[in-house]
Design a protein around this motif. Structure first.
Motif, PDB file in Angstrom:
ATOM      1  N   ARG A  40     115.814 -50.273  59.271  1.00 55.74           N
ATOM      2  CA  ARG A  40     114.591 -50.514  58.312  1.00 55.74           C
ATOM      3  C   ARG A  40     113.516 -50.582  59.081  1.00 55.74           C
ATOM      4  O   ARG A  40     112.522 -50.077  59.165  1.00 55.74           O
ATOM      5  CB  ARG A  40     114.840 -51.313  57.542  1.00 55.74           C
ATOM      6  CG  ARG A  40     113.716 -51.687  56.543  1.00 55.74           C
ATOM      7  CD  ARG A  40     114.058 -52.932  55.756  1.00 55.74           C
ATOM      8  NE  ARG A  40     112.995 -53.101  54.454  1.00 55.74           N
ATOM      9  CZ  ARG A  40     112.097 -53.960  54.553  1.00 55.74           C
ATOM     10  NH1 ARG A  40     111.890 -54.624  55.725  1.00 55.74           N
ATOM     11  NH2 ARG A  40     111.212 -54.114  53.440  1.00 55.74           N
ATOM     12  N   ALA A  44     112.941 -42.445  52.075  1.00 58.88           N
ATOM     13  CA  ALA A  44     112.595 -43.532  51.237  1.00 58.88           C
ATOM     14  C   ALA A  44     113.875 -43.999  50.479  1.00 58.88           C
ATOM     15  O   ALA A  44     113.807 -45.260  50.415  1.00 58.88           O
ATOM     16  CB  ALA A  44     111.658 -43.057  50.071  1.00 58.88           C
ATOM     17  N   LYS A  45     114.938 -43.453  50.079  1.00 58.75           N
ATOM     18  CA  LYS A  45     116.052 -43.746  49.583  1.00 58.75           C
ATOM     19  C   LYS A  45     116.875 -44.572  50.515  1.00 58.75           C
ATOM     20  O   LYS A  45     117.385 -45.868  50.266  1.00 58.75           O
ATOM     21  CB  LYS A  45     116.920 -42.760  49.033  1.00 58.75           C
ATOM     22  CG  LYS A  45     118.158 -43.311  48.433  1.00 58.75           C
ATOM     23  CD  LYS A  45     117.998 -43.987  47.279  1.00 58.75           C
ATOM     24  CE  LYS A  45     119.151 -44.572  46.338  1.00 58.75           C
ATOM     25  NZ  LYS A  45     118.705 -45.502  45.385  1.00 58.75           N
ATOM     26  N   ARG A  46     116.930 -44.044  51.896  1.00 58.22           N
ATOM     27  CA  ARG A  46     117.633 -44.908  52.684  1.00 58.22           C
ATOM     28  C   ARG A  46     116.933 -46.329  52.995  1.00 58.22           C
ATOM     29  O   ARG A  46     117.477 -47.363  53.313  1.00 58.22           O
ATOM     30  CB  ARG A  46     117.641 -44.159  54.223  1.00 58.22           C
ATOM     31  CG  ARG A  46     118.657 -42.799  54.106  1.00 58.22           C
ATOM     32  CD  ARG A  46     118.815 -42.338  55.507  1.00 58.22           C
ATOM     33  NE  ARG A  46     119.216 -41.061  55.536  1.00 58.22           N
ATOM     34  CZ  ARG A  46     119.433 -40.407  56.573  1.00 58.22           C
ATOM     35  NH1 ARG A  46     119.489 -40.864  57.878  1.00 58.22           N
ATOM     36  NH2 ARG A  46     119.700 -38.897  56.336  1.00 58.22           N
ATOM     37  N   TYR A  47     115.660 -46.144  53.161  1.00 59.60           N
ATOM     38  CA  TYR A  47     114.703 -47.344  53.259  1.00 59.60           C
ATOM     39  C   TYR A  47     115.017 -48.381  52.128  1.00 59.60           C
ATOM     40  O   TYR A  47     115.209 -49.581  52.367  1.00 59.60           O
ATOM     41  CB  TYR A  47     113.218 -47.008  53.373  1.00 59.60           C
ATOM     42  CG  TYR A  47     112.363 -48.150  53.699  1.00 59.60           C
ATOM     43  CD1 TYR A  47     112.255 -48.686  55.310  1.00 59.60           C
ATOM     44  CD2 TYR A  47     111.675 -48.652  52.966  1.00 59.60           C
ATOM     45  CE1 TYR A  47     111.189 -49.636  55.483  1.00 59.60           C
ATOM     46  CE2 TYR A  47     110.827 -49.741  53.148  1.00 59.60           C
ATOM     47  CZ  TYR A  47     110.765 -50.291  54.387  1.00 59.60           C
ATOM     48  OH  TYR A  47     109.798 -51.349  54.798  1.00 59.60           O
ATOM     49  N   GLU A  48     115.118 -47.851  50.932  1.00 61.43           N
ATOM     50  CA  GLU A  48     115.334 -48.831  49.889  1.00 61.43           C
ATOM     51  C   GLU A  48     116.699 -49.585  50.001  1.00 61.43           C
ATOM     52  O   GLU A  48     116.844 -50.479  49.544  1.00 61.43           O
ATOM     53  CB  GLU A  48     115.118 -47.915  48.507  1.00 61.43           C
ATOM     54  CG  GLU A  48     115.391 -48.673  47.158  1.00 61.43           C
ATOM     55  CD  GLU A  48     115.480 -47.741  45.891  1.00 61.43           C
ATOM     56  OE1 GLU A  48     116.215 -48.353  45.018  1.00 61.43           O
ATOM     57  OE2 GLU A  48     114.846 -46.721  46.180  1.00 61.43           O
ATOM     58  N   ILE A  49     117.806 -48.564  50.422  1.00 61.72           N
ATOM     59  CA  ILE A  49     118.965 -49.172  50.560  1.00 61.72           C
ATOM     60  C   ILE A  49     119.147 -50.153  51.597  1.00 61.72           C
ATOM     61  O   ILE A  49     119.647 -51.241  51.453  1.00 61.72           O
ATOM     62  CB  ILE A  49     120.082 -48.211  50.860  1.00 61.72           C
ATOM     63  CG1 ILE A  49     120.478 -47.171  49.760  1.00 61.72           C
ATOM     64  CG2 ILE A  49     121.513 -48.715  51.155  1.00 61.72           C
ATOM     65  CD1 ILE A  49     120.964 -45.846  49.970  1.00 61.72           C
ATOM     66  N   ASN A  99     101.137 -49.771  50.537  1.00 60.69           N
ATOM     67  CA  ASN A  99     102.681 -50.316  50.692  1.00 60.69           C
ATOM     68  C   ASN A  99     103.224 -49.144  51.890  1.00 60.69           C
ATOM     69  O   ASN A  99     102.716 -48.182  52.381  1.00 60.69           O
ATOM     70  CB  ASN A  99     103.248 -50.288  49.421  1.00 60.69           C
ATOM     71  CG  ASN A  99     103.574 -48.999  48.810  1.00 60.69           C
ATOM     72  OD1 ASN A  99     103.654 -47.923  49.133  1.00 60.69           O
ATOM     73  ND2 ASN A  99     103.426 -49.031  47.156  1.00 60.69           N
ATOM     74  N   SER A 149     116.547 -52.240  52.570  1.00 57.74           N
ATOM     75  CA  SER A 149     115.986 -53.309  51.827  1.00 57.74           C
ATOM     76  C   SER A 149     117.011 -54.317  51.020  1.00 57.74           C
ATOM     77  O   SER A 149     116.817 -55.253  51.024  1.00 57.74           O
ATOM     78  CB  SER A 149     114.757 -52.858  51.077  1.00 57.74           C
ATOM     79  OG  SER A 149     113.698 -52.321  51.988  1.00 57.74           O
ATOM     80  N   GLU A 150     117.809 -53.579  50.219  1.00 56.61           N
ATOM     81  CA  GLU A 150     118.758 -54.286  49.477  1.00 56.61           C
ATOM     82  C   GLU A 150     119.755 -55.073  50.178  1.00 56.61           C
ATOM     83  O   GLU A 150     119.984 -56.109  49.892  1.00 56.61           O
ATOM     84  CB  GLU A 150     119.549 -53.342  48.740  1.00 56.61           C
ATOM     85  CG  GLU A 150     118.981 -52.891  47.340  1.00 56.61           C
ATOM     86  CD  GLU A 150     119.676 -51.892  46.617  1.00 56.61           C
ATOM     87  OE1 GLU A 150     120.835 -52.388  46.338  1.00 56.61           O
ATOM     88  OE2 GLU A 150     119.307 -51.001  46.288  1.00 56.61           O
ATOM     89  N   ARG A 154     106.173 -47.147  51.247  1.00 60.09           N
ATOM     90  CA  ARG A 154     106.778 -45.811  50.823  1.00 60.09           C
ATOM     91  C   ARG A 154     105.649 -44.931  50.387  1.00 60.09           C
ATOM     92  O   ARG A 154     105.574 -43.649  50.644  1.00 60.09           O
ATOM     93  CB  ARG A 154     107.485 -46.045  49.589  1.00 60.09           C
ATOM     94  CG  ARG A 154     108.338 -44.891  48.999  1.00 60.09           C
ATOM     95  CD  ARG A 154     109.305 -45.219  47.649  1.00 60.09           C
ATOM     96  NE  ARG A 154     108.347 -45.563  46.654  1.00 60.09           N
ATOM     97  CZ  ARG A 154     109.007 -45.678  45.546  1.00 60.09           C
ATOM     98  NH1 ARG A 154     110.199 -45.720  45.091  1.00 60.09           N
ATOM     99  NH2 ARG A 154     108.052 -46.060  44.400  1.00 60.09           N
TER     100      ARG A 154
END
Length: 375
Positions: A179, A281-286, A266, A288-289, A268
């Motif tokens: 990330r 974006a989806k990988r970055y979101e994961i 921001n 972040s989780e 994204r």
């Protein structure tokens, strides 16, 4: 007793250790002998402790570590008192023995999916190392003149850190580090593309950050910088609550297309999108989780995050390598560039092939997971 180093052997090892104080080799050797005795006694008393052969080098270094950390800040008087205390050597020996047994005999090791000697890791590691050895020659930690070099150096060291975590079996930790790498590469791509005007704006916002965090020695200058930032924010109809976002992403405003009504301060909807990497974006979101300790971190699928991280790392690396060539083709000698291109001609194509193989393997695994879940 175990086949331990002689005092002379231990002295040679101790004297070669690059430590900024003179070590008392005789004192340490006494501790080292007692540590060996402690390990032997513990093994005799507890049959669960199986010590076939003690790594004498590691044990000696644990003893050196205990001694050094105990004395390195002592003045001469305190040091003499320390050495006069007859209880300290046995205490240090006991601690060194415990650390050796815990970290060598009973050390917890994660299940590893990566192997440092196979090409997916070794080829990438070698390439990153080659680049690091070139970039470090241009690193001055002077943002005004070496911002891109410094940011590229940090990106490459993060890349190596990610790879080391994968090799140690820490897949989710590696993915959370990706990330940070992704944030760095997005910044690098834009700074390299738009050049000096955007670099200067980035540096200006770096100063805004210093002012906001009260880091200026010259407080009058700090106030001046802070007021300039607030004036800019007012001109864009931004409020006090937007300060952090403006500091972090406001440097992007000069390159936002006039017809872009979706830009936001921001990652994204700002930095990532402008860098052309919105597909991540989806990988970055994961990732972040994982950073925020959701159940995804605790109950993660090791194989899934291994491949997600490895593939993401490769893809980021390919983009970093383009920035590297763009930057250093103009700076290094022709001889250095020729050597780099010789290495590139051999190994870059291999990395592309490896990425494709690992991607196909990941897709096949995902299919098998889907089939299992459907039954």
């Amino acid at each position: 007793m175990a086949n331990i180093f002689s005092k002379e052997q231990a002295r040679r090892i101790i004297n070669e250790i690059p430590i900024p104080i003179k070590l008392d080799a005789d004192y340490i050797y006494d501790v080292y002998e007692m540590a060996n005795e402690a390990i032997e006694n513990l093994a005799n008393e507890n049959k669960q402790i199986e010590v076939n052969e003690t790594n004498q080098f590691d044990l000696l270094l644990y003893c050196v570590g205990e001694y050094y950390y105990s004395v390195y800040q002592l003045d001469e008087e305190a040091l003499n008192k320390f050495k006069a205390n007859e209880d300290y050597p046995s205490s240090m020996a006991s601690v060194a023995a415990d650390k050796y047994l815990s970290l060598s005999i009973f050390n917890h090791v994660e299940k590893k999916l990566a192997n440092r000697f196979l090409p997916p890791a070794s080829s990438l590691n070698m390439y990153i190392n080659f680049m690091l050895n070139i970039v470090k020659g241009y690193q001055k930690n002077d943002p005004q003149s070496t911002l891109i070099s410094d940011l590229l150096m940090k990106s490459l060291t993060i890349s190596r850190c990610i790879l080391e975590n994968l090799l140690s079996g820490y897949e989710t930790e590696a993915f959370s580090s990706w990330r940070t790498l992704h944030e760095c590469e997005c910044t690098l791509i834009l700074l390299d593309k738009h050049g000096e005007p955007l670099i200067n704006n980035y540096l200006k916002h770096m100063n805004y950050g210093f002012a906001f965090n009260d880091s200026f020695k010259d407080k009058e200058k700090q106030t001046e910088v802070f007021n300039a930032m607030k004036e800019e924010m007012r001109s864009r109809d931004l409020k006090s609550k937007d300060i952090r976002k403006y500091i972090e992403y406001g440097w992007l405003y000069p390159i936002v297309p006039e017809d872009d009504e979706t830009f936001k301060l921001n990652f994204r909807d700002g930095l990532e999108k402008l860098a052309g990497l919105g597909g991540y974006a989806k990988r970055y979101e994961i990732s972040s989780e994982i950073i925020h300790s959701t159940p995804l971190l605790i109950y993660s699928n090791k194989e899934y995050f291994y491949y997600m991280t490895l593939l993401s790392l490769y893809e980021s690396f390919f983009r970093l390598e383009k920035v590297f060539v763009s930057l250093f083709a103009k700076r290094v000698s022709q001889e250095q560039m020729d050597k780099y291109m010789q290495m590139r001609n051999v190994y870059y194509s291999q990395l592309i092939i490896i990425h494709k193989k690992e991607l196909d393997r990941f897709k096949n695994l995902q299919k098998s997971w889907g089939q299992k879940n459907s039954h």
